[in-house]
Design a protein around this motif. Structure first.
Motif, PDB file in Angstrom:
ATOM      1  N   SER A 213     -16.513  10.720 -11.676  1.00  0.00           N
ATOM      2  CA  SER A 213     -16.020  11.339 -10.434  1.00  0.00           C
ATOM      3  C   SER A 213     -15.372  12.696 -10.734  1.00  0.00           C
ATOM      4  O   SER A 213     -14.728  12.875 -11.766  1.00  0.00           O
ATOM      5  CB  SER A 213     -14.973  10.418  -9.793  1.00  0.00           C
ATOM      6  N   THR A 214     -15.543  13.644  -9.809  1.00  0.00           N
ATOM      7  CA  THR A 214     -14.833  14.923  -9.940  1.00  0.00           C
ATOM      8  C   THR A 214     -13.776  15.092  -8.855  1.00  0.00           C
ATOM      9  O   THR A 214     -13.057  16.093  -8.847  1.00  0.00           O
ATOM     10  CB  THR A 214     -15.783  16.136  -9.870  1.00  0.00           C
ATOM     11  N   MET A 215     -13.706  14.141  -7.917  1.00  0.00           N
ATOM     12  CA  MET A 215     -12.681  14.204  -6.870  1.00  0.00           C
ATOM     13  C   MET A 215     -12.349  12.784  -6.428  1.00  0.00           C
ATOM     14  O   MET A 215     -13.224  12.069  -5.949  1.00  0.00           O
ATOM     15  CB  MET A 215     -13.158  15.029  -5.668  1.00  0.00           C
ATOM     16  N   VAL A 216     -11.085  12.388  -6.609  1.00  0.00           N
ATOM     17  CA  VAL A 216     -10.671  11.072  -6.121  1.00  0.00           C
ATOM     18  C   VAL A 216      -9.903  11.252  -4.815  1.00  0.00           C
ATOM     19  O   VAL A 216      -9.161  12.218  -4.640  1.00  0.00           O
ATOM     20  CB  VAL A 216      -9.836  10.305  -7.171  1.00  0.00           C
ATOM     21  N   ARG A 217     -10.127  10.320  -3.883  1.00  0.00           N
ATOM     22  CA  ARG A 217      -9.527  10.409  -2.541  1.00  0.00           C
ATOM     23  C   ARG A 217      -8.482   9.315  -2.411  1.00  0.00           C
ATOM     24  O   ARG A 217      -8.817   8.137  -2.295  1.00  0.00           O
ATOM     25  CB  ARG A 217     -10.606  10.228  -1.467  1.00  0.00           C
ATOM     26  N   VAL A 218      -7.221   9.699  -2.443  1.00  0.00           N
ATOM     27  CA  VAL A 218      -6.146   8.709  -2.539  1.00  0.00           C
ATOM     28  C   VAL A 218      -5.222   8.806  -1.333  1.00  0.00           C
ATOM     29  O   VAL A 218      -4.639   9.865  -1.068  1.00  0.00           O
ATOM     30  CB  VAL A 218      -5.354   8.908  -3.847  1.00  0.00           C
ATOM     31  N   GLY A 219      -5.117   7.694  -0.590  1.00  0.00           N
ATOM     32  CA  GLY A 219      -4.230   7.649   0.565  1.00  0.00           C
ATOM     33  C   GLY A 219      -3.004   6.794   0.308  1.00  0.00           C
ATOM     34  O   GLY A 219      -1.891   7.271   0.125  1.00  0.00           O
ATOM     35  N   THR A 220      -3.217   5.473   0.281  1.00  0.00           N
ATOM     36  CA  THR A 220      -2.125   4.500   0.189  1.00  0.00           C
ATOM     37  C   THR A 220      -1.172   4.776  -0.970  1.00  0.00           C
ATOM     38  O   THR A 220       0.054   4.691  -0.796  1.00  0.00           O
ATOM     39  CB  THR A 220      -2.731   3.083   0.027  1.00  0.00           C
ATOM     40  N   ALA A 221      -1.688   5.096  -2.126  1.00  0.00           N
ATOM     41  CA  ALA A 221      -0.832   5.273  -3.301  1.00  0.00           C
ATOM     42  C   ALA A 221       0.046   6.518  -3.183  1.00  0.00           C
ATOM     43  O   ALA A 221       1.002   6.675  -3.942  1.00  0.00           O
ATOM     44  CB  ALA A 221      -1.683   5.331  -4.575  1.00  0.00           C
ATOM     45  N   ILE A 222      -0.264   7.407  -2.225  1.00  0.00           N
ATOM     46  CA  ILE A 222       0.568   8.605  -2.021  1.00  0.00           C
ATOM     47  C   ILE A 222       1.471   8.435  -0.809  1.00  0.00           C
ATOM     48  O   ILE A 222       2.684   8.664  -0.877  1.00  0.00           O
ATOM     49  CB  ILE A 222      -0.313   9.859  -1.836  1.00  0.00           C
ATOM     50  N   PHE A 223       0.879   8.038   0.323  1.00  0.00           N
ATOM     51  CA  PHE A 223       1.625   8.042   1.589  1.00  0.00           C
ATOM     52  C   PHE A 223       2.161   6.660   1.975  1.00  0.00           C
ATOM     53  O   PHE A 223       2.935   6.536   2.918  1.00  0.00           O
ATOM     54  CB  PHE A 223       0.745   8.588   2.720  1.00  0.00           C
ATOM     55  N   GLY A 224       1.719   5.617   1.281  1.00  0.00           N
ATOM     56  CA  GLY A 224       2.132   4.260   1.615  1.00  0.00           C
ATOM     57  C   GLY A 224       1.083   3.570   2.476  1.00  0.00           C
ATOM     58  O   GLY A 224       0.028   4.137   2.767  1.00  0.00           O
ATOM     59  N   GLY A 225       1.374   2.329   2.854  1.00  0.00           N
ATOM     60  CA  GLY A 225       0.415   1.535   3.628  1.00  0.00           C
ATOM     61  C   GLY A 225       0.266   2.079   5.034  1.00  0.00           C
ATOM     62  O   GLY A 225       1.210   2.592   5.606  1.00  0.00           O
ATOM     63  N   ARG A 226      -0.951   1.947   5.575  1.00  0.00           N
ATOM     64  CA  ARG A 226      -1.188   2.407   6.938  1.00  0.00           C
ATOM     65  C   ARG A 226      -1.008   1.241   7.901  1.00  0.00           C
ATOM     66  O   ARG A 226      -1.514   0.160   7.678  1.00  0.00           O
ATOM     67  CB  ARG A 226      -2.621   2.962   7.060  1.00  0.00           C
ATOM     68  N   THR A 227      -0.287   1.490   8.997  1.00  0.00           N
ATOM     69  CA  THR A 227      -0.097   0.431   9.997  1.00  0.00           C
ATOM     70  C   THR A 227      -1.210   0.468  11.023  1.00  0.00           C
ATOM     71  O   THR A 227      -1.345  -0.420  11.831  1.00  0.00           O
ATOM     72  CB  THR A 227       1.248   0.596  10.711  1.00  0.00           C
TER      73      THR A 227
END
Ligand SMILES: *Cc1c(COP(=O)(O)O)cnc(C)c1O
Length: 231
Positions: A213-227
């Motif tokens: 991979s040359t780009m990882v897409r990270v949400g939860t581990a940065i902003f927390g869980g989504r409600t």
């Protein structure tokens, strides 16, 4: 230090460790912070911590956020489904569209990209699992779509994006990601000059980096869980 800044440091450390394990230079892997469902204030905290690239799934929500953060050095990537009636919003407000899987959508994005903006940077979403209902072009149809998109004047084809099914363990995650890497390498061998392979999320950053991979897409581990999980 804010929680988001802390989390960003932890994710960057994971990326660095995965690169080291895979014998890759850390500069070869970009971090896309997936800010869907989080407010502009959260994006601002990430910007303050040095993050630049942000991924959004829900186009209307994203356009509002992009407006709130106008003038900030953020680079916006559309990573959610793009319906025909949303192409104008994407063409006018985003820097990247990573979830393009049909020529008709690509043509509309090219036609609607405003002349005063740089070409829209595009990744083709590929369905490497073969699941019939999931978004993404099939591996079989990919080469023809890639050639057609690479000829559109207001788009710049940068690479591929995949969202594989969650894998049971590291080895099977690597195998899934390796399929996408093989498709990416094959297109480059045909002369397409792609530089972006967007794969890996919070749960499988390490496997994705291992597989190239040359780009990882990270949400939860940065902003927390989504409600909330829908627009
Ligand atoms: C939500 C989303 C992500 C981030 O997922 P996390 O598990 O929260 O890291 C990455 N890519 C796409 C396409 C997404 O929709």
């Amino acid at each position: 230090m804010t929680t988001i800044e802390n989390n960003l440091q932890a994710v960057r450390a994971r990326i660095a460790a995965a690169c080291q394990d895979a014998g890759r230079d850390v500069s070869q892997v970009q971090l896309l912070a997936v800010s869907k469902t989080f407010p502009a204030a959260s994006v601002q905290q990430a910007l303050d911590a040095g993050q630049r690239d942000f991924g959004e799934n829900y186009i209307q929500e994203a356009v509002a956020k992009i407006g709130e953060l106008a003038g900030m050095p953020a680079v916006w990537h559309c990573i959610g489904p793009i319906q025909g009636n949303k192409t104008r919003l994407v063409a006018e407000h985003f820097d990247w569209a990573q979830s393009v899987d049909r020529l008709k959508i690509a043509q509309r994005l090219s036609d609607q990209r405003p002349a005063h903006l740089a070409p829209l940077q595009v990744c083709i979403q590929v369905n490497t699992d073969g699941g019939p209902t999931k978004a993404g072009v099939t591996p079989e149809a990919l080469p023809e779509l890639a050639r057609a998109i690479s000829r559109l004047p207001r788009l710049r084809l940068r690479g591929l994006m995949t969202i594989p099914e969650p894998a049971a363990d590291f080895t099977s995650a690597c195998a899934l990601h390796a399929r996408a890497r093989a498709l990416f390498d094959a297109l480059n061998a045909q002369g397409l000059a792609l530089d972006t392979l967007s794969m890996g999320m919070s749960a499988d950053v390490e496997a994705a980096i291992h597989a190239g991979s040359t780009m990882v897409r990270v949400g939860t581990a940065i902003f927390g869980g989504r409600t909330r999980t829908t627009a």
